[in-house]
Scaffold this motif. Structure first.
Motif: not given
Length: 541
Positions: A238-247
């Motif tokens: 249920g947490a928000k997901v943040e992808i660091f430095h997408i590449k």
């Protein structure tokens, strides 16, 4: 009363009557092209600031104690760095001068965790506030910090009791104000964490709008599987997901992986997963030389790995693994970059190797009469306990452009505030993202090439990340919002930092205001310390 005296008295009365009224505002920014941060086109307006907040936007009749003429320039919310690395620097040097010069007013750190253990985080925040910082600062807490405290840095599955103890560490960090937990799964010992364990820890911030923010397990040939894992953790927790430095850091599949990665994220958002990403606008990533070593070498801990790397027989086997390309449990960044010729030493740390800073490892190997892998590992080991670092040229501009256009992508430097306590002579070559990221977004992706419109570029750096983080009173230029503001000249804005001259200051960013106080004036830091610690509220834990 004599006539001369009467005339003098009358003059005094007139002067008194003509005395200007007290200033109605602390600061008024006059006549700028105001970009509100929500993606709307600019409008000509004044911006009035009082008591740290935006008092009015429009035609301002009252005067400010300080007046800024923004005619012909743009006025926007202060930029938000969604991938900062300043947690350990700010207690030593709170000036964040390189960030301010880029127009950044808010830093969100913690890819590798917090600078202190969870039990000390509340005190760490208080210390920052007492000492003073020039910008606003928030952070994630590292899932790996909890694991290492409970079970050390070796491989292995935690017991139920150990997982429960890790959960306690996460709760402590969330109570102190962390925005969620982070992972950096490309690095050991974080790479030993299982998906299920991460989902269980992420469920704690998931109860209160917090994040699971991740440097995914792979950004190269196994990128899609890594995205699937991040999405699964978000769905389970249920947490928000943040992808660091997408590449899409894999030369053999440039132009193919990124469209598929975007489709995966779009599908997850369609299903209701609150997932986004951030990006930096450069072809090269920057990290330690330890990532050139297969993950299994660290299974017994880092000290054992260091000892193994001193064994010539072990090295010969590892060179074979490097040459073999992708592996199931390791992201081979040398292969992903197209070989050692595309891996450049950024900081060798010790005197005998500093002369090679800025050179690629194919050339360094020749100069030393060694295999490039031996050169890299010798430099890495010689630098310990410091971290020798390199630049890995792994990305393609077209893939960066495509990712940049996505509405759920924000901007992050993946870099620290500059540390004036460190001698520049020993600092090596930082990645130019430390000094150029945000002005480069405008100069390159808006001005030089039509990748983004100016309103959308500003939205990506202000309104969108503020909304994502739950910063309800930041990120927009509207009455009542915190007065974090940047004034810039669109015609002059330019990032001058390059891989050859990475610390060159940008041009065109003139004034930066943090919480209603001018922190940058005419492109120079004022020495103010008006920043504050941003704490995520998590009563549910």
């Amino acid at each position: 009363m004599t006539r001369p005296f009467a005339l003098a008295f009358a003059s005094l009365l007139l002067v008194g009557a003509a005395a200007p009224p007290p200033a109605a505002y602390d600061i008024v920014i006059r006549g700028g092209r105001v970009l509100d941060g929500a993606g709307n086109p600019w409008v000509t307006a004044d911006v009035a600031i009082k008591d740290g907040r935006i008092a009015r936007v429009g035609v301002i009749e009252g005067k400010g104690r300080q007046e800024i003429d923004a005619s012909g320039r743009y006025v926007a919310p202060g930029f938000i760095d969604m991938l900062d690395q300043s947690g350990r620097v700010l207690p030593r040097d709170g000036s964040a001068a390189n960030k301010l010069r880029m127009g950044v007013t808010t830093l969100i750190a913690g890819e590798g965790g917090t600078a202190v253990p969870a039990s000390e985080l509340a005190g760490y925040f208080s210390t920052l506030e007492t000492q003073g910082i020039a910008v606003n600062f928030g952070t994630y807490y590292g899932a790996i910090q909890a694991r290492v405290k409970v079970m050390g840095d070796s491989a292995g599955a935690p017991s139920e009791a150990q997982l429960s103890a890790m959960e306690d560490e996460v709760r402590t960090a969330m109570k102190a104000g962390a925005f969620g937990i982070s992972s950096a799964l490309i690095y050991s010992p974080a790479s030993f964490q299982a998906t299920a364990d991460l989902a269980r820890l992420a469920a704690i911030p998931g109860k209160c709008g917090g994040f699971y923010a991740t440097h995914m397990r792979d950004e190269s040939d196994k990128l899609l599987a890594a995205i699937d894992e991040a999405v699964a953790i978000g769905e389970r927790s249920g947490a928000k997901v943040e992808i660091f430095h997408i590449k899409a850091a894999y030369a053999p599949l440039w132009g193919k992986l990124m469209p598929q990665a975007i489709a995966r994220i779009e599908a997850a958002r369609t299903r209701g997963v609150d997932i986004g990403a951030n990006i930096y606008p450069y072809r090269a990533g920057g990290t330690g030389l330890d990532v050139t070593v297969p993950t299994h070498v660290f299974a017994k801990g880092r000290e054992a790995a260091h000892a193994a790397l001193r064994d010539p027989a072990v090295r010969e086997q590892l060179k074979k693994e490097l040459a073999a390309g992708p592996q199931a449990d390791w992201s081979n960044l040398v292969h992903a970059s197209g070989g050692w010729k595309n891996v450049v030493l950024a900081n060798g740390q010790v005197e005998q190797y500093k002369r090679f800073n800025g050179q690629n490892f194919a050339d360094i190997g020749k100069a030393l009469g060694k295999d490039p892998a031996d050169a890299a590992w010798d430099i890495w080991l010689a630098a310990l306990p410091a971290r020798a670092s390199a630049l890995y040229f792994m990305m393609d501009d077209k893939d960066i452009d495509l990712a940049m256009k996505q509405p759920w992508v924000s901007i992050g430097t993946d870099a620290s505030a500059a540390d004036s306590t460190v001698d520049p002579a020993v600092a090596g070559r930082p990645h130019p993202r430390s000094y150029g990221t945000f002005p480069r977004i405008i100069a390159e992706y808006v001005q030089a090439r039509p990748v983004l419109t100016l309103p959308d570029a500003i939205r990506k750096m202000t309104g969108w990340p503020a909304q994502r983080l739950g910063l309800a009173d930041r990120g927009l230029l509207r009455a009542g919002m915190r007065a974090d503001i940047v004034v810039f000249d669109l015609a002059a804005i330019k990032d001058h930092a390059t891989f050859e001259a990475p610390t060159a200051a940008p041009a065109g960013i003139d004034e930066v205001i943090v919480n209603g106080v001018v922190a940058l004036a005419k492109g120079q830091p004022t020495g103010s310390r008006s920043g504050t610690v941003l704490r995520h509220t998590c009563p549910a834990v």
